[in-house]
Design a protein around this motif. Structure first.
Motif, short mmCIF file in Angstrom:
data_model
loop_
_atom_site.label_atom_id
_atom_site.label_comp_id
_atom_site.label_asym_id
_atom_site.label_seq_id
_atom_site.Cartn_x
_atom_site.Cartn_y
_atom_site.Cartn_z
N ASP A 17 0.84 -1.21 0.00
CA ASP A 17 0.00 0.00 0.00
C ASP A 17 0.87 1.25 0.00
OD1 ASP A 17 -2.30 -1.54 0.03
OD2 ASP A 17 -2.67 -1.28 2.18
N ALA A 20 2.12 1.76 -3.42
CA ALA A 20 1.04 2.19 -4.31
C ALA A 20 0.70 3.66 -4.12
CB ALA A 20 -0.19 1.32 -4.09
N TYR A 21 0.81 4.14 -2.87
CA TYR A 21 0.44 5.53 -2.57
C TYR A 21 1.66 6.44 -2.42
CZ TYR A 21 -4.20 3.64 -1.92
OH TYR A 21 -5.40 3.02 -2.13
#
Length: 184
Positions: A17, A20-21
Motif C-alpha cells: 500500500d 502504491a500511494y
C-alpha cells in the motif's frame, strides 16, 4: 549527499500500500526489531561534585526564576545547610527525572526510517548482495527491496512535512531519516 538508498521490506500488505500511494513508513524506536536500537543509558560514574553544583545552581535558578548567580548562592546555602549528600541526592533525582522524560519522548515521539546506503559508486549496490539484510528485513528473502534516490526522498519528506524537523545521520552502514511527529 548523493546516491541510492535501499529499504528492505517483508512484502506485507501495508508495504505494498505504501508503494502504491508513494509513501514511506517511519517507525517508533520501540517498533524496531532490535530491542537495543535507540536505547539510552544514564551513567553518573564520572559526574563530579563541581558539575553537580553547576546543575543544582542552574536548576534552582530555573525553578525559582532567579539569575544564575542567585541560583549559585542558593545552591551553596543548601549544601552548607543540608550537606553534600543532600546535594548529590537532589541532583541525581532531577537528572534521572529529566533523563526518564527525555527517554520517554525519544522512544514515543521520535521516528526513524532506516535505509541501507549504497557506498560504492558505479558498482552493483552492496546492500543487494547482503544476505543478512534480505533474510532479516525482507522476510527470509521472500520480501522486496526498494531503491530510493537520497536527495529526492529527503526533499519530498521535507516538503510534505514542513512542520516537523527532519534530519539524517549515518549509522554504521545505513542511513537514518528521523522525524519528530507521528503523521506521515
Amino acid at each position: 549527499m548523493k546516491g541510492s538508498l535501499y529499504k528492505f521490506m517483508a512484502g506485507e500488505s501495508y508495504h505494498l500500500d505504501a508503494l502504491a500511494y508513494n509513501q514511506v513508513y517511519f517507525s517508533k524506536f520501540r517498533e524496531l526489531n532490535d530491542p537495543y536500537e535507540g536505547l539510552l543509558h544514564f551513567n553518573e560514574e564520572d559526574v563530579t561534585d563541581e558539575l553537580r553544583m553547576a546543575l543544582l545552581a542552574n536548576g534552582l535558578a530555573e525553578q525559582f526564576s532567579l539569575s544564575l548567580s542567585q541560583g549559585r548562592k542558593k545552591a551553596e546555602r543548601l549544601v552548607k545547610k543540608q550537606g553534600e549528600g543532600a546535594m548529590r541526592s537532589l541532583v541525581t533525582r532531577w537528572t534521572r527525572a529529566f533523563f526518564d522524560g527525555y527517554l520517554k519522548y525519544h522512544l514515543e515521539e521520535r521516528y526513524v526510517l532506516s535505509l541501507s546506503l549504497q557506498a560504492e559508486v558505479n558498482e552493483f549496490p552492496s546492500p543487494l548482495n547482503n544476505m543478512m539484510m534480505w533474510s532479516h528485513y525482507a522476510n527470509g528473502m521472500r520480501g522486496l527491496c526498494v531503491e530510493y534516490d537520497y536527495d529526492l526522498l529527503l526533499r519530498s519528506i521535507e516538503r510534505l512535512n514542513n512542520e516537523i524537523q527532519v534530519s539524517t545521520s549515518k549509522y554504521k552502514e545505513s542511513s537514518l531519516l528521523k522525524r519528530e511527529t507521528s503523521s506521515c
